[in-house]
Design a protein around this motif. Structure first.
Motif, mmCIF file in Angstrom:
data_model
loop_
_atom_site.group_PDB
_atom_site.id
_atom_site.type_symbol
_atom_site.label_atom_id
_atom_site.label_comp_id
_atom_site.label_asym_id
_atom_site.label_seq_id
_atom_site.Cartn_x
_atom_site.Cartn_y
_atom_site.Cartn_z
ATOM 1 N N UNK A 101 35.100 20.435 50.020
ATOM 2 C CA UNK A 101 34.892 21.855 49.742
ATOM 3 C C UNK A 101 34.728 22.053 48.236
ATOM 4 N N UNK A 102 33.763 22.889 47.880
ATOM 5 C CA UNK A 102 33.616 23.330 46.494
ATOM 6 C C UNK A 102 34.531 24.536 46.314
ATOM 7 N N UNK A 103 35.469 24.420 45.398
ATOM 8 C CA UNK A 103 36.457 25.491 45.190
ATOM 9 C C UNK A 103 35.955 26.404 44.076
ATOM 10 N N UNK A 104 35.379 27.525 44.468
ATOM 11 C CA UNK A 104 34.734 28.429 43.523
ATOM 12 C C UNK A 104 35.626 29.635 43.255
ATOM 13 N N UNK A 105 35.786 29.953 41.978
ATOM 14 C CA UNK A 105 36.480 31.171 41.570
ATOM 15 C C UNK A 105 35.476 32.083 40.883
ATOM 16 N N UNK A 106 35.503 33.351 41.251
ATOM 17 C CA UNK A 106 34.606 34.337 40.641
ATOM 18 C C UNK A 106 35.417 35.479 40.051
ATOM 19 N N UNK A 107 35.173 35.764 38.790
ATOM 20 C CA UNK A 107 35.764 36.934 38.162
ATOM 21 C C UNK A 107 34.744 38.038 37.990
ATOM 22 N N UNK A 108 33.472 37.671 38.159
ATOM 23 C CA UNK A 108 32.354 38.603 37.980
ATOM 24 C C UNK A 108 31.360 38.378 39.112
ATOM 25 N N UNK A 109 30.566 39.377 39.375
ATOM 26 C CA UNK A 109 29.612 39.300 40.483
ATOM 27 C C UNK A 109 28.232 38.939 39.960
ATOM 28 N N UNK A 110 27.720 37.793 40.401
ATOM 29 C CA UNK A 110 26.367 37.363 40.035
ATOM 30 C C UNK A 110 25.975 36.204 40.935
ATOM 31 N N UNK A 111 24.757 35.726 40.769
ATOM 32 C CA UNK A 111 24.333 34.538 41.510
ATOM 33 C C UNK A 111 24.354 34.732 43.019
ATOM 34 N N UNK A 112 24.759 33.682 43.741
ATOM 35 C CA UNK A 112 24.774 33.747 45.202
ATOM 36 C C UNK A 112 25.789 34.773 45.705
ATOM 37 N N UNK A 133 27.207 45.865 40.507
ATOM 38 C CA UNK A 133 25.861 45.419 40.115
ATOM 39 C C UNK A 133 25.956 44.017 39.525
ATOM 40 N N UNK A 134 24.819 43.455 39.200
ATOM 41 C CA UNK A 134 24.787 42.117 38.594
ATOM 42 C C UNK A 134 25.602 42.122 37.296
ATOM 43 N N UNK A 135 26.620 41.278 37.246
ATOM 44 C CA UNK A 135 27.460 41.194 36.053
ATOM 45 C C UNK A 135 28.715 42.035 36.108
ATOM 46 N N UNK A 136 28.925 42.782 37.190
ATOM 47 C CA UNK A 136 30.142 43.597 37.295
ATOM 48 C C UNK A 136 31.381 42.711 37.289
ATOM 49 N N UNK A 137 32.421 43.168 36.570
ATOM 50 C CA UNK A 137 33.707 42.482 36.636
ATOM 51 C C UNK A 137 34.408 42.900 37.932
ATOM 52 N N UNK A 138 34.938 41.937 38.648
ATOM 53 C CA UNK A 138 35.608 42.224 39.908
ATOM 54 C C UNK A 138 37.006 42.786 39.650
ATOM 55 N N UNK A 139 37.549 43.556 40.585
ATOM 56 C CA UNK A 139 38.901 44.094 40.402
ATOM 57 C C UNK A 139 39.933 43.000 40.140
ATOM 58 N N UNK A 140 39.758 41.857 40.768
ATOM 59 C CA UNK A 140 40.589 40.673 40.534
ATOM 60 C C UNK A 140 39.751 39.459 40.908
ATOM 61 N N UNK A 141 39.999 38.305 40.274
ATOM 62 C CA UNK A 141 39.231 37.103 40.633
ATOM 63 C C UNK A 141 39.411 36.761 42.115
ATOM 64 N N UNK A 142 38.354 36.215 42.714
ATOM 65 C CA UNK A 142 38.395 35.871 44.132
ATOM 66 C C UNK A 142 38.041 34.399 44.337
ATOM 67 N N UNK A 143 38.566 33.840 45.416
ATOM 68 C CA UNK A 143 38.292 32.459 45.818
ATOM 69 C C UNK A 143 37.156 32.498 46.828
ATOM 70 N N UNK A 144 36.019 31.905 46.474
ATOM 71 C CA UNK A 144 34.834 31.959 47.328
ATOM 72 C C UNK A 144 34.323 30.538 47.554
ATOM 73 N N UNK A 145 34.906 29.825 48.504
ATOM 74 C CA UNK A 145 34.578 28.410 48.684
ATOM 75 C C UNK A 145 33.157 28.201 49.189
ATOM 76 N N UNK A 146 32.691 26.973 49.028
ATOM 77 C CA UNK A 146 31.369 26.593 49.520
ATOM 78 C C UNK A 146 31.454 25.187 50.095
ATOM 79 N N UNK A 147 30.563 24.911 51.026
ATOM 80 C CA UNK A 147 30.477 23.553 51.543
ATOM 81 C C UNK A 147 29.739 22.687 50.534
ATOM 82 N N UNK A 148 30.091 21.421 50.464
ATOM 83 C CA UNK A 148 29.372 20.490 49.604
ATOM 84 C C UNK A 148 28.069 20.104 50.304
#
Length: 296
Positions: A101-112, A133-148
């Protein structure tokens, strides 16, 4: 990923695998040699052009970050005493049982994540506020995993529950908590240096041997411009594409009329002009120096 060149032969090491940027070798039972090349990829192609010093920059940046995070999670680095042919851009590392699993953390909204949000209002099953919108800061960072993904394919965003079903709830919770903890530390350090860490991905594994067998360890690269989205804080402006410390210069040129390349054609991208190579190298160097305070 198309046309990955043959990995160099390194005396005393057996080649195991080549990815977009890194070549992996076995040294002995339990120890691997991870080499960062100067390759650069874009739009699912490994380009024919190299970015000078990129492998060394990525290696030095990962080592710096591993030091900053050492009290949060152990890492896989055993030594930087490597064969002369790859000195400065390789590490001897501990062999781990890697989680798939790719362990992705996002603090901002962009990309996929932005694309998912625009179509569903969610990212990886996490509902987000309306109006982002593109570049918005999220209310709190989120864990958004991805498959390798296999080489040549995109990693695919998945829900947390999909990770639970794949590796078990205890392991999924541990990876989620570590991912967000490491992101918080890195985001704070980057922000002190005038840089926003928009998102990043980590890879974790477990120890295979000794009394610590089963312990979770941070592996691969960490918090480099190849695995992270860094933005200049003083230029951040939600609602548009942000300037970034990565290969965006390459992507922009490839999709511009100047390149003459049609992304939809399936043809290989053309060689990069010297100016694009130098601007990209400078961007990587700038990120390294701003974050670490060291001179490359």
């Amino acid at each position: 990923m198309h046309n990955i060149p043959d990995a160099p032969t390194i005396e005393g090491a057996t080649h195991l695998h080549s990815g977009k940027v890194r070549d992996l070798y076995r040294l002995d039972d339990g120890h691997l040699l991870m080499v960062a090349s100067d390759r650069i990829s874009a739009y699912d192609f490994v380009l024919d052009t190299r970015i000078p010093d990129k492998g060394e920059i990525l290696t030095r940046m990962s080592l710096w970050w591993f030091d900053q995070l050492a009290d949060l999670v152990p890492n896989h680095v055993v030594s930087t005493d490597v064969p002369e042919a790859v000195r400065g851009r390789a590490v001897v590392c501990e062999e781990l049982a890697m989680y798939p699993v790719e362990c992705v953390a996002r603090g901002y909204l962009t990309g996929s994540g932005l694309l998912d949000y625009q179509s569903t209002g969610e990212v990886c099953g996490i509902a987000l506020p309306r109006g982002l919108v593109d570049g918005s800061r999220l209310p709190a960072p989120i864990f958004t995993p991805a498959t390798k993904a296999a080489i040549g394919d995109h990693d695919e965003n998945v829900s947390y529950e999909a990770v639970v079903s794949d590796i078990g709830r205890d392991a999924a919770e541990r990876l989620r908590d570590l991912t967000l903890e490491v992101y918080a530390r890195a985001d704070g350090l980057a922000r002190e240096r005038g840089i926003i860490l928009a998102d990043t991905k980590f890879e974790f594994g477990t120890r295979l041997r000794g009394d610590a067998a089963g312990d979770v360890v941070l592996g691969d690269e960490v918090l480099t411009p190849d695995s992270s989205r860094y933005w200049p804080a003083d230029e951040w402006q939600p609602g548009r594409t942000q300037q970034s410390y990565d290969k965006q210069i390459v992507r922009n040129w490839l999709t511009s009329p100047a390149s003459g390349w049609d992304r939809a054609s399936g043809d290989r991208p053309p060689a990069l002009p010297a100016e694009i190579v130098e601007r990209t190298r400078s961007r990587y160097v700038e990120a390294f120096e701003l974050l670490t305070g060291e001179t490359f």
